[in-house]
Design a protein around this motif. Structure first.
Motif, PDB file in Angstrom:
ATOM      1  N   CYS A   1       0.825  -1.210   0.000  1.00 54.29           N
ATOM      2  CA  CYS A   1       0.000   0.000   0.000  1.00 54.29           C
ATOM      3  C   CYS A   1       0.860   1.261   0.000  1.00 54.29           C
TER       4      CYS A   1
ATOM      5  N   GLY B   1      -1.307   5.941   3.542  1.00 53.49           N
ATOM      6  CA  GLY B   1      -1.181   5.637   4.971  1.00 53.49           C
ATOM      7  C   GLY B   1      -2.468   5.208   5.620  1.00 53.49           C
ATOM      8  N   ASP B   2      -3.441   4.742   4.838  1.00 54.09           N
ATOM      9  CA  ASP B   2      -4.760   4.427   5.414  1.00 54.09           C
ATOM     10  C   ASP B   2      -4.940   2.957   5.789  1.00 54.09           C
TER      11      ASP B   2
ATOM     12  N   LEU C   1      -2.675  -1.157  11.229  1.00 55.59           N
ATOM     13  CA  LEU C   1      -1.439  -1.782  11.696  1.00 55.59           C
ATOM     14  C   LEU C   1      -1.637  -3.248  12.074  1.00 55.59           C
TER      15      LEU C   1
ATOM     16  N   ALA D   1      -2.817  -4.088   3.831  1.00 55.85           N
ATOM     17  CA  ALA D   1      -1.647  -3.272   3.473  1.00 55.85           C
ATOM     18  C   ALA D   1      -0.842  -3.898   2.344  1.00 55.85           C
TER      19      ALA D   1
ATOM     20  N   SER E   1       4.397   1.459  11.664  1.00 55.48           N
ATOM     21  CA  SER E   1       3.896   2.789  12.007  1.00 55.48           C
ATOM     22  C   SER E   1       4.783   3.877  11.412  1.00 55.48           C
TER      23      SER E   1
ATOM     24  N   ARG F   1       3.959   3.999   7.755  1.00 51.95           N
ATOM     25  CA  ARG F   1       2.659   4.662   7.554  1.00 51.95           C
ATOM     26  C   ARG F   1       2.794   6.170   7.707  1.00 51.95           C
ATOM     27  N   ASN F   2       3.536   6.615   8.727  1.00 49.23           N
ATOM     28  CA  ASN F   2       3.746   8.057   8.914  1.00 49.23           C
ATOM     29  C   ASN F   2       4.439   8.671   7.693  1.00 49.23           C
TER      30      ASN F   2
END
Length: 197
Positions: free
Chosen positions: A12, A15-16, A19, A26, A85, A88-89
């Motif tokens: 992906c 960032g949606d 986790l 993802a 994380s 994603r950030n």
């Protein structure tokens, strides 16, 4: 510097994702997270001489590349959720075509494609393609500034393989059986560590 390039064919690029669903929603981002951790972590520290290029090719916002630079990394913990994380950030940061944006210390995001990454890293490093039919790693002399290239749970596509081959890579294998990408990284690191010790 040791560099690792892993292409995530379905990973992906926004960032949606959740986790707790790295393997599904993802797009097998769990594999890339494990590769980043295997590349960077020692028992009580982080390898300062390693960079990891995670090329994410899934979704409408593809491609994006998340880069981990061990020399500058902070807030990096060895569990998969923490690394995911940080990825994603990074993916939530707005990034233009020719930009490299830092999201946290040592973690960057760009819009580089797989071919862009290979072109950039081949300028000062030797491309090494981890492949089952290559030279046995125990008979191989590792160059300075190696750039190790591998796929996720899928082999590189014919187009990606042609890109890799266009750089005249060395092809090495790590043993008689196929291994997970993150296990390959651990073996490569160990082989190089033993020779440098």
């Amino acid at each position: 510097m040791r560099r690792f390039v892993i292409t995530g064919h379905r990973a992906c690029t926004t960032g949606d994702f959740k986790l707790d669903d790295l393997a599904g929603g993802a797009g097998r981002l769990d594999i890339l997270v494990r590769c980043a951790n295997s590349s960077l972590f020692l028992s009580h520290g982080i390898r300062k001489d390693v960079e990891v290029y995670l090329v994410l090719e899934g979704g409408d916002d593809a491609p994006k590349t998340v880069i981990f630079k061990g020399e500058h990394a902070r807030y990096l913990n060895p569990d998969e959720r923490s690394t995911a994380s940080l990825i994603r950030n990074a993916l939530m940061k707005p990034v233009g075509k020719d930009e490299e944006v830092q999201s946290t210390p040592g973690v960057y995001v760009t819009r580089m494609s797989f071919s862009d990454v290979l072109r950039k890293l081949s300028e000062d490093g030797k491309i090494i393609y981890l492949k089952e039919d290559g030279t046995d790693c125990r008979d191989y002399e590792f160059p300075d500034n190696p750039v190790f290239v591998m796929g996720d749970n899928q082999d590189p596509t014919p187009e990606e393989e042609a890109m890799i081959e266009s750089y005249g890579p060395d092809r090495i294998c790590l043993g008689p059986v196929s291994l997970h990408a993150n296990h390959c990284i651990v073996i490569v690191q160990n082989e190089m560590d033993r020779r440098e010790a």
